[in-house]
Design a protein around this motif. Sequence first.
Motif, PDB file in Angstrom:
ATOM      1  N   LEU A   1      69.648  44.769  13.340  1.00 22.79           N
ATOM      2  CA  LEU A   1      69.004  43.955  13.140  1.00 22.79           C
ATOM      3  C   LEU A   1      67.911  43.619  12.369  1.00 22.79           C
ATOM      4  N   ALA A   2      66.893  44.753  12.405  1.00 25.68           N
ATOM      5  CA  ALA A   2      66.348  44.833  10.949  1.00 25.68           C
ATOM      6  C   ALA A   2      66.642  44.559  10.051  1.00 25.68           C
TER       7      ALA A   2
ATOM      8  N   VAL B   1      67.179  40.780   6.549  1.00 21.57           N
ATOM      9  CA  VAL B   1      66.776  41.071   4.919  1.00 21.57           C
ATOM     10  C   VAL B   1      67.798  41.148   4.326  1.00 21.57           C
ATOM     11  N   TRP B   2      68.953  41.721   5.057  1.00 14.11           N
ATOM     12  CA  TRP B   2      70.315  40.621   4.697  1.00 14.11           C
ATOM     13  C   TRP B   2      70.931  39.692   4.448  1.00 14.11           C
ATOM     14  N   GLY B   3      70.725  39.160   5.086  1.00 13.11           N
ATOM     15  CA  GLY B   3      71.116  37.726   5.905  1.00 13.11           C
ATOM     16  C   GLY B   3      72.522  37.273   6.586  1.00 13.11           C
ATOM     17  N   ASP B   4      73.454  36.609   6.815  1.00 16.35           N
ATOM     18  CA  ASP B   4      74.545  37.066   7.719  1.00 16.35           C
ATOM     19  C   ASP B   4      75.792  36.967   6.620  1.00 16.35           C
ATOM     20  N   PRO B   5      76.452  37.723   6.707  1.00 11.70           N
ATOM     21  CA  PRO B   5      77.489  38.148   6.271  1.00 11.70           C
ATOM     22  C   PRO B   5      78.169  36.967   5.664  1.00 11.70           C
ATOM     23  N   GLU B   6      78.744  37.913   4.222  1.00 12.98           N
ATOM     24  CA  GLU B   6      80.010  35.914   3.690  1.00 12.98           C
ATOM     25  C   GLU B   6      81.302  36.235   3.671  1.00 12.98           C
ATOM     26  N   ASN B   7      81.341  36.399   4.795  1.00  6.92           N
ATOM     27  CA  ASN B   7      83.011  36.859   5.269  1.00  6.92           C
ATOM     28  C   ASN B   7      83.749  37.610   6.351  1.00  6.92           C
TER      29      ASN B   7
END
Length: 311
Positions: A27-28, A32-38
């Motif tokens: 979750l942390a 920072v990363w944001g949602d997965p792209e695919n």
Amino acid sequence: MSTTEDTDRLTLESGLTVRPWAEGDDLALLEVWGDPENAMHHQDRALLRPSSNDPWSRCIVAEDQGVPVAAATILRSSLHPDRLSFYAEVAPDHRRRGVAAEMLAILEAEASNCSATGLKARCAKRSAAQCFLKDNGFTKIQTTRRVIVQPGALRLPDLERTGLDLQEIATGSVELSRLVADYYNAVHDWDRAEMTVGKAQQLLLGDATGATGAVALRDVSEGGDGAVLAFAVSYTPARTEDPADVLVGWNPELDAAEAEQHIRSLLALLAARHPVELEVDDSMAPLKTVTDELIASGDAEIDFEAFIYAR
């Protein structure tokens, strides 16, 4: 890299602190990363989890002033014994500082006593990960893509004239499990597989996999049940306008021309009225030939494409 006062923590040359994966890191890092792209990105992130000895895996997290910004894992597959899988992700504002390379070095040291002799990793085409793998001695060994076949893309076969029949087959049947295992091993000669009937049930056909049904294209020209020529397993609960997710394969005892012919017939039947989505590797030559033709004619499209690199 230097050891800090806590023996479970290391300080990288980049100034980040590395420690083992801990509860709540997913979750942390998502913040920072944001949602997965695919879907592929989502699957790869799922590899990040606490380290284990059965199955063997190691996972570490890099922090910037106590905030997780990167993670990496190396793990052994129960199916592919010769190479360990590697995955790393670094927050955009911490890239190009050698973080992923330092984490890879830490994990490789952990793997020194593991019987696997190589590494492999998957990346999206023209991604930062692809550049990282090339720069760190990895070589492309396979291309894999998700392909969506449009309804009516292929001419329906004349089943009665050709002596073929499309039949439902139980996902729990020994016949299908053995065929899926043999097929999987045959199309993974580039990364030796140890698929068994039991593993096929556990990983591809059992209830926990989401498999909702299967069909088999059989040769009934001489009567009886007939040999299975090609098969499809669906992972979509109900038909909608969205593409159905299917695993498509063929009897590996067929030669390439026969396999292509029967895959073409099976795909025509599967996509007669609704779109279907399937995974196609370069090693699946008969299936790739058919889907490449459909992509070229505009009757299929690539949902996403990925490369597999090895070292």
